[in-house]
Design an enzyme around this catalytic site. Structure first.
Site, mmCIF file in Angstrom:
data_model
loop_
_atom_site.group_PDB
_atom_site.id
_atom_site.type_symbol
_atom_site.label_atom_id
_atom_site.label_comp_id
_atom_site.label_asym_id
_atom_site.label_seq_id
_atom_site.Cartn_x
_atom_site.Cartn_y
_atom_site.Cartn_z
ATOM 1 N N CYS A 193 0.824 -1.220 0.000
ATOM 2 C CA CYS A 193 0.000 0.000 0.000
ATOM 3 C C CYS A 193 0.854 1.264 0.000
ATOM 4 O O CYS A 193 0.322 2.371 -0.121
ATOM 5 C CB CYS A 193 -0.944 0.000 1.182
ATOM 6 S SG CYS A 193 -1.974 -1.469 1.230
ATOM 7 N N HIS A 246 -8.952 3.978 -1.494
ATOM 8 C CA HIS A 246 -7.637 3.364 -1.305
ATOM 9 C C HIS A 246 -7.220 2.621 -2.577
ATOM 10 O O HIS A 246 -7.215 1.396 -2.623
ATOM 11 C CB HIS A 246 -7.692 2.430 -0.090
ATOM 12 C CG HIS A 246 -6.376 1.858 0.313
ATOM 13 N ND1 HIS A 246 -5.161 2.358 -0.124
ATOM 14 C CD2 HIS A 246 -6.073 0.816 1.144
ATOM 15 C CE1 HIS A 246 -4.177 1.638 0.417
ATOM 16 N NE2 HIS A 246 -4.708 0.703 1.178
#
Lengths: 387, 72
Positions: free
Chosen positions: A85, A335
């Site tokens: 991420c 996200h």
């Protein structure tokens, strides 16, 4: 080392766009960033692109040349970065150090992720490749499970902060409702957040960030060049830290704070010669609501065990003393894994320029981004100042 | 050797395809007497069961890969 500034920003709207191609998202966000910078694209000397799961979810690798082709940048060098991420922040760090070092004067950094065309189960499976597959995923661990295990340990060592976690989600959705690029621009109530169905106890639906398609790009240049162009308020990178940790959860010394984040923060604060109190606002990695509370502590905005108090007092709200995730964060803006770190910087630059519209913060001179990868095994923290 | 204790845990209601038929199940980090920790899927969870940090996990045997299996 030379001072570096951000001269152009661009992003797509974040959301569920199963029919949008990777090319299409790169074209939109990349073109916006280049146009925003006011430079001729022929002056871009290199591209750094963050992407996490292109191969597994889209069958697409080698995405650096995809960017240079789509944006018609010619034969310049391109690199794709992967750090779960934090993939986008790694691209930013590579672009930053390339300009700092004098290797290049102007570079393009970006991130892109395409996820929602796949079933949720497939996305969950793709995401577990960011943990130790042989030791953790084969035991049925998922990312919600890993962060849920941190939350239960946090409750055991300090206190139960489930209510304050829900308040983080409420704050994120409120801010997202003021952000035209957000995936979930809709307010939610505390009651609704607390009543949501469980995903991995104590995390329920509204404790988890979103699955998102999107892209974000930035143009970086020396501050000297940025001052000459002066199309916008110059946004200088005044601190940048990057640290790592073990990939597995069980092998970490502590799981109620993240050593990679604390180290990266220390590096960034030292470089900027600033203290946590000097930061006007921050975009932090709220992959799960418990993470946001731990981040508040790791960044020094609260003492260990007291991060939830800042949330309960309203301190993280747009009008609070330390606004956090004015964009809506990973929870409600979205996200898009490889683009997330750059989408955070997009928000900080937007705030520093005074272009955030209804969510504009009153005081926005120094902003911070905090981006985690995997089970907090990679962390990049940047500090920006509007000149 | 004493049974390990639960250092932390979570009850999962959502997972990826290889584990869907086990839902709901307990993911845990177990801690041995000497302080070493390891990841484990704890067998034997039924809805309504109490699980807490510090609770002992029972050794069930070894799986086909030579991994230790524990239950609540």
């Amino acid at each position: 080392m030379r001072s570096v500034s951000i001269i152009g920003i661009g992003e797509t709207r974040m959301g569920r766009f199963p029919d949008r191609s990777i090319r299409d998202m790169i074209l939109e966000a990349g073109t916006k960033a280049i146009n925003d910078s006011g430079i001729d694209k022929k002056s871009i000397e290199a591209v750094y692109l963050g992407n996490f799961d292109g191969q597994q979810l889209c069958g697409q690798g080698h995405m650096g040349p995809l960017v240079s082709e789509v944006l018609d940048l010619g034969n310049i060098p391109t690199v794709r970065t992967e750090g779960a991420c934090a993939s986008g922040s790694l691209a930013f760090r590579m672009g930053l150090t390339a300009v700092m070092s004098g290797m290049y004067d102007i570079v393009l950094v970006g991130g892109v992720e395409k996820m929602t065309h796949r079933a949720t189960d497939d996305v969950t499976e793709a995401l577990v490749s960011a943990m130790d597959y042989e030791l953790e995923a084969t035991q049925g661990f998922t990312f919600p499970a890993n962060f849920a295990m941190m939350a239960n340990r946090y409750f055991y060592e300090y206190r139960n902060v489930k209510k304050e976690m829900a308040m983080c989600a409420v704050n994120a959705h409120r801010n997202a409702s003021l952000n035209p690029d957000a995936q979930m621009p809709k307010e939610i109530t505390l009651e609704k957040a607390l009543a949501a169905s469980p995903i991995a106890t104590p995390l329920s639906l509204f404790d988890c960030s979103l699955v998102t398609d999107g892209a974000a790009f930035l143009v970086l240049a020396t501050t000297e060049i940025a001052k000459k162009i002066k199309k916008h308020r110059v946004v200088e990178v005044i601190g940048s830290g990057h640290a790592g940790d073990n990939i597995t959860l069980f092998s970490k010394k502590a799981i109620t704070s993240f050593s990679a984040a604390k180290l990266a923060a220390k590096q960034a604060y030292n470089q900027a010669n600033l203290k946590p109190a000097d930061i006007d606002f921050a975009e932090v990695h709220d992959c799960f609501t418990i993470t946001q509370i731990i981040n508040i502590e790791d960044l020094g905005f609260a003492e260990p065990g007291y991060g939830a108090d800042l949330v309960a007092e309203g301190g993280i709200a747009l009008e609070g003393k330390k606004p956090i995730n004015s964009s809506g964060g990973l929870k409600a803006k979205g996200h898009p894994i490889g683009a997330t770190g750059l989408s955070q910087i997009f928000e900080v630059v937007t705030q520093l320029r005074g272009d955030a519209g209804q969510r504009q913060l009153k005081k926005a001179d120094i902003g911070l981004t905090h981006n985690l990868g995997g089970t907090a095994a990679t962390c990049v923290i940047n500090i920006f100042r509007g000149l | 050797m004493k049974n390990p204790i639960i250092y932390t845990y979570s009850i999962l209601y959502s997972t990826f395809p290889a584990f869907t038929d086990k839902l709901p199940y307990v993911s845990a980090i177990l801690e041995r007497e000497d302080g070493t920790k390891f990841p484990s899927l704890l067998e034997g969870f039924n809805e309504g069961m109490e699980v807490e940090i510090g609770q002992e996990a029972k050794f069930l045997g070894m799986d086909e890969n030579g991994q230790e299996i524990y239950s609540l």
